[in-house]
Design a protein around this motif. Structure first.
Motif, PDB file in Angstrom:
ATOM      1  N   LYS A   1     -99.504  50.769 -32.845  1.00 13.60           N
ATOM      2  CA  LYS A   1    -100.191  51.092 -31.591  1.00 13.60           C
ATOM      3  C   LYS A   1     -99.950  52.530 -31.144  1.00 13.60           C
ATOM      4  CE  LYS A   1    -100.253  46.369 -29.914  1.00 13.60           C
ATOM      5  NZ  LYS A   1     -99.831  45.438 -28.882  1.00 13.60           N
ATOM      6  N   ARG A   2     -98.889  53.144 -31.633  1.00 15.46           N
ATOM      7  CA  ARG A   2     -98.660  54.543 -31.251  1.00 15.46           C
ATOM      8  C   ARG A   2     -99.546  55.439 -32.112  1.00 15.46           C
ATOM      9  NH1 ARG A   2     -94.797  52.561 -34.352  1.00 15.46           N
ATOM     10  NH2 ARG A   2     -93.862  53.810 -36.002  1.00 15.46           N
TER      11      ARG A   2
ATOM     12  N   TYR B   1     -97.102  57.525 -27.061  1.00 17.25           N
ATOM     13  CA  TYR B   1     -96.855  56.124 -26.745  1.00 17.25           C
ATOM     14  C   TYR B   1     -97.601  55.820 -25.454  1.00 17.25           C
ATOM     15  CZ  TYR B   1     -92.721  56.589 -29.798  1.00 17.25           C
ATOM     16  OH  TYR B   1     -91.867  56.817 -30.840  1.00 17.25           O
ATOM     17  N   ASP B   2     -98.622  54.985 -25.532  1.00 24.39           N
ATOM     18  CA  ASP B   2     -99.314  54.570 -24.320  1.00 24.39           C
ATOM     19  C   ASP B   2     -98.455  53.540 -23.594  1.00 24.39           C
ATOM     20  OD1 ASP B   2    -101.315  54.562 -22.435  1.00 24.39           O
ATOM     21  OD2 ASP B   2    -102.859  53.741 -23.756  1.00 24.39           O
ATOM     22  N   MET B   3     -98.801  53.233 -22.359  1.00 26.62           N
ATOM     23  CA  MET B   3     -98.059  52.242 -21.607  1.00 26.62           C
ATOM     24  C   MET B   3     -98.027  50.925 -22.396  1.00 26.62           C
ATOM     25  SD  MET B   3     -98.433  51.156 -17.594  1.00 26.62           S
ATOM     26  CE  MET B   3    -100.194  51.075 -17.739  1.00 26.62           C
ATOM     27  N   GLY B   4     -96.844  50.325 -22.520  1.00 22.67           N
ATOM     28  CA  GLY B   4     -96.698  49.072 -23.234  1.00 22.67           C
ATOM     29  C   GLY B   4     -96.436  49.220 -24.723  1.00 22.67           C
ATOM     30  N   VAL B   5     -96.333  50.449 -25.215  1.00 22.45           N
ATOM     31  CA  VAL B   5     -96.119  50.698 -26.644  1.00 22.45           C
ATOM     32  C   VAL B   5     -94.679  51.145 -26.871  1.00 22.45           C
ATOM     33  CG1 VAL B   5     -96.812  52.126 -28.619  1.00 22.45           C
ATOM     34  CG2 VAL B   5     -98.538  51.284 -27.010  1.00 22.45           C
ATOM     35  N   GLY B   6     -94.087  50.684 -27.943  1.00 20.23           N
ATOM     36  CA  GLY B   6     -92.740  51.082 -28.339  1.00 20.23           C
ATOM     37  C   GLY B   6     -92.698  51.264 -29.844  1.00 20.23           C
TER      38      GLY B   6
ATOM     39  N   CYS C   1     -87.250  56.782 -21.501  1.00 17.25           N
ATOM     40  CA  CYS C   1     -87.272  55.579 -22.333  1.00 17.25           C
ATOM     41  C   CYS C   1     -85.847  55.136 -22.610  1.00 17.25           C
ATOM     42  CB  CYS C   1     -88.018  55.818 -23.650  1.00 17.25           C
ATOM     43  SG  CYS C   1     -87.095  56.795 -24.860  1.00 17.25           S
TER      44      CYS C   1
ATOM     45  N   ALA D   1     -91.120  48.784 -25.377  1.00 16.23           N
ATOM     46  CA  ALA D   1     -92.380  49.192 -24.753  1.00 16.23           C
ATOM     47  C   ALA D   1     -92.111  50.048 -23.513  1.00 16.23           C
ATOM     48  CB  ALA D   1     -93.186  47.958 -24.381  1.00 16.23           C
TER      49      ALA D   1
ATOM     50  N   GLU E   1     -92.986  52.016 -19.956  1.00 13.08           N
ATOM     51  CA  GLU E   1     -93.667  51.603 -18.729  1.00 13.08           C
ATOM     52  C   GLU E   1     -94.693  52.616 -18.254  1.00 13.08           C
ATOM     53  OE1 GLU E   1     -90.588  50.654 -15.941  1.00 13.08           O
ATOM     54  OE2 GLU E   1     -89.729  49.117 -17.244  1.00 13.08           O
TER      55      GLU E   1
END
Length: 190
Positions: free
Chosen positions: A47-48, A99-104, A126, A167, A169
């Motif tokens: 997702k990143r 990294y969008d919100m909710g991505v780790g 983070c 993830a 915030e």
């Protein structure tokens, strides 16, 4: 010049406010302007979003491949990172990550082709988590990585401990700078 966390993995170094807020804003704008692509982990897509420079690790062939040259807008930051790392530090690879919100990012160690790893945290804080197995349980450590901070992984923090970021915030960016094993061996006269 640097702070070492009072506990945690040997070889982990950390400095807050490594860059100014103005430089941070400029770097975020530069990363946003890159042709970022979803992170490819073999046949899977993370997702990143990332852009590689110098070298790129190909998870299908399990080899390093040549990537685009490191952009000139990173020259000043690289000089500062190399000064932080010491006289023999030569950055050979750079990874810019969004990294969008909710991505780790899950538990991992950086590939063995790389030697020391430096990470510049941008945008939002983070939790930079570490773990290593002691045989029956996990020993754990968490570093609160603030915006504009830099960490360096060497020694056990680089080779023994795994790391991850849960993830986030709020949107976060990072620039990872890596030295290369081949260059480190040449510098040591091996």
């Amino acid at each position: 010049m640097f702070e070492r966390p009072t506990a945690g993995p040997e070889g982990l170094q950390y400095v807050s406010d490594f860059i100014s807020a103005d430089v941070e804003r400029e770097l975020i704008a530069r990363i946003r302007a890159l042709p970022l692509q979803p992170f490819q982990f073999g046949q899977f897509e993370g997702k990143r979003r990332v852009a590689w420079f110098g070298y790129q690790y190909n998870y299908l062939s399990r080899r390093l491949e040549q990537a685009d040259p490191i952009p000139s807008w990173l020259t000043g930051v690289i000089a500062d990172v190399e000064a932080f790392g010491g006289p023999s530090t030569e950055i050979g690879q750079v990874l810019c990550t969004e990294y969008d919100m909710g991505v780790g990012i899950g538990w991992h160690r950086d590939k063995p082709h790389f030697d020391r790893v430096f990470g510049l945290s941008l945008g939002s804080p983070c939790k930079f988590r570490f773990r290593k197995s002691d045989g029956s349980a996990w020993e754990r450590f968490t570093l609160d990585a603030e915006p504009r901070s830099l960490y360096m992984l060497s020694g056990a923090s680089r080779r023994v401990w795994e790391h991850s970021i849960p993830a986030v915030e709020a949107p976060r960016y990072s620039i990872t700078f890596r030295t290369m094993i081949e260059r480190a061996s040449r510098a040591a006269g091996q």
